[in-house]
Design an enzyme around this catalytic site. Structure first.
Site, mmCIF file in Angstrom:
data_model
loop_
_atom_site.group_PDB
_atom_site.id
_atom_site.type_symbol
_atom_site.label_atom_id
_atom_site.label_comp_id
_atom_site.label_asym_id
_atom_site.label_seq_id
_atom_site.Cartn_x
_atom_site.Cartn_y
_atom_site.Cartn_z
ATOM 1 N N HIS A 1 0.850 -1.188 0.000
ATOM 2 C CA HIS A 1 0.000 0.000 0.000
ATOM 3 C C HIS A 1 0.878 1.227 0.000
ATOM 4 C CE1 HIS A 1 -3.229 2.744 0.981
ATOM 5 N NE2 HIS A 1 -4.036 1.780 0.593
ATOM 6 N N ASP B 1 -7.840 -5.585 0.139
ATOM 7 C CA ASP B 1 -8.299 -6.492 -0.917
ATOM 8 C C ASP B 1 -7.915 -7.941 -0.669
ATOM 9 O OD1 ASP B 1 -9.517 -4.545 -2.374
ATOM 10 O OD2 ASP B 1 -7.702 -3.998 -3.451
HETATM 11 N N1 CMC Z 1 3.963 -7.610 -4.331
HETATM 12 C C1 CMC Z 1 5.309 -7.610 -4.444
HETATM 13 N N2 CMC Z 1 6.070 -6.523 -4.297
HETATM 14 C C2 CMC Z 1 5.449 -5.367 -4.018
HETATM 15 C C3 CMC Z 1 4.053 -5.282 -3.868
HETATM 16 C C4 CMC Z 1 3.311 -6.467 -4.032
HETATM 17 N N3 CMC Z 1 1.987 -6.464 -3.927
HETATM 18 N N4 CMC Z 1 3.703 -4.017 -3.601
HETATM 19 C C5 CMC Z 1 4.844 -3.318 -3.578
HETATM 20 N N5 CMC Z 1 5.891 -4.114 -3.824
HETATM 21 C C6 CMC Z 1 7.321 -3.729 -3.904
HETATM 22 C C7 CMC Z 1 7.630 -3.178 -5.301
HETATM 23 O O1 CMC Z 1 8.021 -4.195 -6.182
HETATM 24 C C8 CMC Z 1 8.719 -2.196 -4.977
HETATM 25 O O2 CMC Z 1 9.907 -2.944 -4.746
HETATM 26 P P1 CMC Z 1 11.354 -2.351 -5.136
HETATM 27 O O3 CMC Z 1 11.520 -1.137 -4.256
HETATM 28 O O4 CMC Z 1 12.271 -3.461 -4.823
HETATM 29 O O5 CMC Z 1 11.270 -2.006 -6.602
HETATM 30 C C9 CMC Z 1 8.292 -1.596 -3.627
HETATM 31 O O6 CMC Z 1 7.516 -2.636 -3.001
HETATM 32 C C10 CMC Z 1 7.445 -0.344 -3.752
HETATM 33 O O7 CMC Z 1 6.330 -0.646 -4.600
HETATM 34 P P2 CMC Z 1 5.548 0.429 -5.489
HETATM 35 O O8 CMC Z 1 4.706 -0.274 -6.501
HETATM 36 O O9 CMC Z 1 6.523 1.439 -5.992
HETATM 37 O O10 CMC Z 1 4.649 1.115 -4.399
HETATM 38 P P3 CMC Z 1 3.454 2.101 -4.688
HETATM 39 O O11 CMC Z 1 3.259 2.874 -3.438
HETATM 40 O O12 CMC Z 1 3.661 2.865 -5.950
HETATM 41 O O13 CMC Z 1 2.220 1.120 -4.974
HETATM 42 C C11 CMC Z 1 0.471 -0.416 -4.681
HETATM 43 C C12 CMC Z 1 1.277 0.726 -4.033
HETATM 44 C C13 CMC Z 1 -0.771 -0.683 -3.841
HETATM 45 C C14 CMC Z 1 0.006 0.018 -6.070
HETATM 46 C C15 CMC Z 1 1.365 -1.677 -4.762
HETATM 47 O O14 CMC Z 1 1.701 -2.108 -3.462
HETATM 48 C C16 CMC Z 1 0.710 -2.787 -5.549
HETATM 49 O O15 CMC Z 1 0.786 -2.797 -6.779
HETATM 50 N N6 CMC Z 1 0.030 -3.763 -4.855
HETATM 51 C C17 CMC Z 1 -0.670 -4.811 -5.534
HETATM 52 C C18 CMC Z 1 -2.027 -4.312 -6.007
HETATM 53 C C19 CMC Z 1 -3.009 -4.142 -4.865
HETATM 54 O O16 CMC Z 1 -3.147 -5.013 -4.019
HETATM 55 N N7 CMC Z 1 -3.737 -3.001 -4.883
HETATM 56 C C20 CMC Z 1 -4.747 -2.706 -3.894
HETATM 57 C C21 CMC Z 1 -4.331 -1.563 -2.993
HETATM 58 S S1 CMC Z 1 -5.388 -1.403 -1.529
HETATM 59 C C22 CMC Z 1 -6.937 -1.008 -2.133
HETATM 60 C C23 CMC Z 1 -6.970 0.235 -2.926
HETATM 61 O O17 CMC Z 1 -6.551 1.294 -2.466
HETATM 62 O O18 CMC Z 1 -7.427 0.157 -4.052
#
Ligand code: CMC
Length: 376
Positions: free
Chosen positions: A264, A318
């Site tokens: 998140h 989720d």
């Molecule tokens: N699985 C594996 N690695 C992850 C995940 C995950 N679900 N989420 C973040 N990371 C890692 C990512 O690979 C990155 O690693 P590194 O620094 O080594 O490159 C680091 O953590 C930061 O990730 P990010 O994607 O840059 O973080 P963000 O703040 O831009 O994205 C997020 C947040 C929710 C989009 C992301 O965690 C994600 O894609 N999660 C999976 C989708 C998901 O479950 N979404 C629902 C969110 S909660 C409900 C809502 O608000 O809609």
């Protein structure tokens, strides 16, 4: 000359509004709507009470709540031409697209003089909260070749949705759990869809346009759309044996694949909504029997904590919502529309807040192209 403004991808950490709707402490995993902790809201309130409090700032008095519930119940039904809009959409299309289309069309069926008219704003907000569940249930029936079921004014918001979807009144526990799930998803500060609603609203577009654009934004797999993907992802894990789950997770992480339902932007601890949802899973299983997928999910949570907990990646809302919805007989592709049915209250609370002290959103950019070129 002033320093060049810094570019922040995804506007991470950049404030886009001053708001008193929702407070999140990501480090401690705390979530409060207008200062009230989510755990108390889930335990003590109905969705209607929470929606009123989000929209109008304070809890309703008994009389105000009665009037609000009655108005919501009156506004539940859809004009037959909105049903016609749904009937003309391809039945294989995604329900989020059907929801966007129906909500956008409402702007034509309920035109207002101007969004500056406070009564038009209020009534549009009530209509949207009231009608979204009816649209989702009607679409589901239409795509199966059934007639939509008329809403019932004697049922609460959550129970009436399940009734319109399944054609029978839900038992008390199922209705209560649906109600709590709606409360948990009702608001979550400046996420992508809420920001979208505020941006559209800041142009003084009508609330139907603001909510239609927010629904489009929620649909993506990095936001609300993640809840549909969690179950199918869990199904690719062979069983709940710790060594198998660990190997599966290690493979995904090694390939840099995102594991849906984890991570998140704001929470760096377990999402408090996931904890409340897990409690609901227990109650559902006691009554209706357990799902083997839940064992896989809890093992994955353990393994992920060891593998990526240090990076602040924990289950988000989720992760467990799909298991709850599946047990309630909700089809997988309606999971995100159910999220929208709940979140509409939050979007509208933000829209009303935005309009109180509005300035159109118009950020800047950092130019990286060539300039002053000559057309060949
Ligand atoms: N699985 C594996 N690695 C992850 C995940 C995950 N679900 N989420 C973040 N990371 C890692 C990512 O690979 C990155 O690693 P590194 O620094 O080594 O490159 C680091 O953590 C930061 O990730 P990010 O994607 O840059 O973080 P963000 O703040 O831009 O994205 C997020 C947040 C929710 C989009 C992301 O965690 C994600 O894609 N999660 C999976 C989708 C998901 O479950 N979404 C629902 C969110 S909660 C409900 C809502 O608000 O809609």
């Amino acid at each position: 000359m002033a320093d060049k403004p810094e570019y922040v991808p995804g506007l991470a950490g950049v404030p886009a509004a001053r708001s008193s709707v929702c407070l999140i402490n990501g480090a401690e995993g705390k979530l409060q709507y207008r200062g009230y902790p989510i755990e108390q809201l889930a335990e003590k309130c109905t969705y209607e009470q929470v929606a009123y409090m989000l929209l109008f700032g304070e809890f309703a008095t008994d009389d105000e709540l009665k009037a609000f519930e009655a108005e919501l119940a009156r506004e539940r039904s859809l004009k037959f031409r909105i049903i016609d809009v749904l009937k003309n959409l391809p039945e294989r299309g995604h329900p989020m697209d059907a929801l966007t289309a129906a909500v956008a069309s409402m702007g034509m069926f309920y035109p207002g003089d101007h969004v500056e008219d406070l009564e038009f704003r209020r009534l549009s907000a009530v209509r949207l909260v009231a009608k979204l569940p009816t649209v989702v249930a009607a679409w589901h029936r239409i795509r199966q070749g059934d007639n939509p079921i008329e809403p019932r004014a004697d049922l609460g918001h959550a129970a009436n949705f399940l009734y319109m979807l399944h054609g029978e009144e839900p038992d008390e526990l199922t209705a209560k759990i649906m109600d709590v799930a709606l409360i948990l998803h009702a608001e979550h500060s400046m996420n992508a869809s809420t920001f979208t609603a505020r941006v559209t609203g800041s142009t003084l577009a009508d609330p139907y346009a603001a909510v239609a654009s927010a629904i489009g934004s929620l649909a993506g797999p990095l936001h609300g759309g993640a809840n549909e993907r969690v179950l199918s992802l869990l199904e690719t894990i062979p069983d709940s044996k710790p060594e198998n789950v660990r190997r599966w997770a290690e493979d995904k992480l090694a390939r840099k694949e995102k594991i849906m339902g984890f991570g998140h932007r704001v929470y760096k601890a377990k999402d408090p909504r996931a904890t409340v949802l897990q409690g609901l899973v227990g109650q559902l299983f006691e009554k209706f029997g357990s799902s083997p997928i839940y064992g896989v999910a809890t093992e994955l949570e353990k393994q992920m904590e060891q593998l990526v907990g240090h990076k602040g990646i924990y289950p988000n809302v989720d992760f467990y919502s799909g298991i709850v919805y599946e047990k309630m007989g909700i089809p997988i592709d309606l999971f995100t529309p159910v999220f929208a049915i709940a979140r509409v209250a939050g979007w509208l609370a933000h829209l009303l807040e935005q309009l109180q002290d509005n300035r159109i959103f118009r950020p800047s950019q950092i130019w990286v192209g060539e300039a002053d070129r000559t057309v060949p």
